[in-house]
Structures are given as C-alpha cells and as structure tokens.
Write an enzyme that holds these catalytic residues in place. Structure first.
Site, PDB file in Angstrom:
ATOM      1  N   SER A   1       0.823  -1.032   0.109  1.00 10.65           N
ATOM      2  CA  SER A   1      -0.010  -0.023   0.037  1.00 10.65           C
ATOM      3  C   SER A   1       0.873   1.327   0.016  1.00 10.65           C
ATOM      4  CB  SER A   1      -0.736  -0.106   1.333  1.00 10.65           C
ATOM      5  OG  SER A   1      -1.546   1.270   1.456  1.00 10.65           O
TER       6      SER A   1
ATOM      7  N   TYR B   1      -0.657  -0.114  10.736  1.00  8.49           N
ATOM      8  CA  TYR B   1      -0.880  -0.604   9.223  1.00  8.49           C
ATOM      9  C   TYR B   1       0.217  -0.036   8.318  1.00  8.49           C
ATOM     10  CZ  TYR B   1      -3.216  -1.594   4.766  1.00  8.49           C
ATOM     11  OH  TYR B   1      -3.481  -2.017   3.291  1.00  8.49           O
TER      12      TYR B   1
END
Length: 249
Positions: free
Chosen positions: A145, A158
C-alpha cells in the site's frame, strides 16, 4: 524475454476470495495459469475457484497468521500440481484508528496487524520458497500500500507493516535471487470493502484528490500483478506503485 502466456504455470493466491485476490486469480487464469485461490472458508474458496476461466484450478484453506497452515498449503499444492511458480500475497486486514489516538491502537491490535500484514507474508514465502526455487523461475508478488510510503492510512501500525513489505522486497529480492524474484505492487485507495467504514462518499472524495481523478479498481492491481509475471521479468526487489498518482498529492 517477456511473455503473454502463463500456460503450464501454477499460481497460488493468498487472500484469493477478496476483491484483489479474485481479480488477480481471474487475470492469471486468463493468461493460462492454473490458479489456487485460498481463504479461511473452504466453501467460499471453492466457490471462488469455480468462477475462474476454464482450467485446472483449486480452492484451498489457509490462515495467513498460522505458519503451520501455510506449510500445509505449500505441501498440498506441490503434491497436487507437482510445482509452484507464482505466489501472490493479497491477504490482509486493517481497522480505522485515528493516528492521533494513541490509546486506541493497543498492543493486541498492533500484534494482529503485523501478524496478518507482515509476518504472514514472510511465513508464506518461507513455506513456498523451496517449491518456487525448484522451478528456477519463481515469482513472489506482495500487495502492499502507498500507506507504507506516505504514512497516511487506516492506522499507524498498518502503515508501518506495509512499509515493512517494501523493505522485505528489497531484502528478499537480493537474498532469493536468481531463482526467485520478489516484487511489491502498491495501490492507493481501491474500490473494495477492505477498509471497514469507507463508503461511496469516501471514494468520491478520494477520487477528487487523486491526479488521475478516480480511485483504483481491483483489476488495476490485478493487471500490475500479471505484468510482474509477464512483462517485468527483469525486475526484482522493488515496489510498483499503481495509485493513479495519489501519493503525489
């Protein structure tokens, strides 16, 4: 030499019942690969595999945070097909936690986020490495990501785990060469239900602030994964960003 055919290749997709995993499976199957879609539910995995273009495909059960489960999967796939050529790690998990709310990101959630979004990917590569190496032309693609680059994402842990995937590609790209290539595909906002609580309003706002004026589709990520297996054959140890320019903003 680049190729547009994956005929004779076997691809394993962890998280294969999710939006990106299923799109990647369909794309690799269209190119001729035999595809194994894995998930936590046997019936769901089997149903997902049944939707793929015609071929010798399987649905299988695996738990990304359970290394024994991943080793068993590697043995099962190798026994069934006699080879494994491509491992795609799309499995992941997150929860929205404001970055400034330090107490809300407690130790248990941090540990779970790293177990599912970093440790599991490493454990999967560890389990499948002997099989990938045996082909002499193995490929690992991890779905990361841009949160790992921008520090903007669903929560701080995250972002850190995804940054860790970028570093993992560098480390393992070096360590596993020349017999296994390791690449990351790094999307921005993608139109799936991956992040709980994001609605159409969020997607519309994200599209307006993305240079290419739309958010990503699962197929955008799947196409990049397919490119890693076909066109980008001289690439390893790096991250391919497919975010519509979002990280530029």
């Amino acid at each position: 030499m680049s190729t547009t055919s994956l005929s004779g290749k076997v691809a394993v997709i962890l998280g294969g019942t999710g939006g990106i995993g299923l799109a990647a499976g369909a794309t690799l199957a269209q190119l001729g690969a035999s595809v194994v879609l894995t998930g936590r539910d046997a019936d769901k995995a089997a149903s997902a595999a049944a939707t793929l273009p015609a071929g010798n495909h399987l649905g299988a059960v695996a738990e990304i945070s359970d290394s024994a489960s991943l080793r068993a999967l590697a043995d099962e796939v190798s026994h069934h097909y006699g080879r494994v050529d491509i491992l795609v790690n799309t499995a992941g998990f997150t929860r929205a936690v404001p970055h400034a709310d330090l107490d809300a990101l407690d130790d248990a959630l941090i540990d779970e986020l790293f177990a599912v979004n970093w440790r599991g990917q490493f454990a999967a590569i560890r389990a499948f490495a002997p099989h990938l190496r045996a082909t002499g032309d193995g490929l690992v693609v991890n779905v990361g990501s841009i949160a790992g680059r921008t520090g903007q994402g669903s929560n701080v842990a995250y972002c850190a785990a995804k940054a860790g995937l970028d570093v993992m590609a560098i480390s393992l790209g070096r360590a596993l060469a020349p017999h296994i290539r390791v690449l990351n595909v790094s999307p921005g906002v993608v139109d799936t239900g991956f992040v709980p609580g994001r609605d159409s309003g969020f997607n519309e706002r994200a599209a307006k602030t993305t240079p290419l004026k739309r958010i990503g589709q699962a197929q955008d990520v799947a196409d990049a994964i397919a490119a890693c297996a076909t066109s980008l054959r001289f690439a390893t140890g790096t991250t391919i960003v497919v975010d519509g320019g979002r990280q530029l903003g």
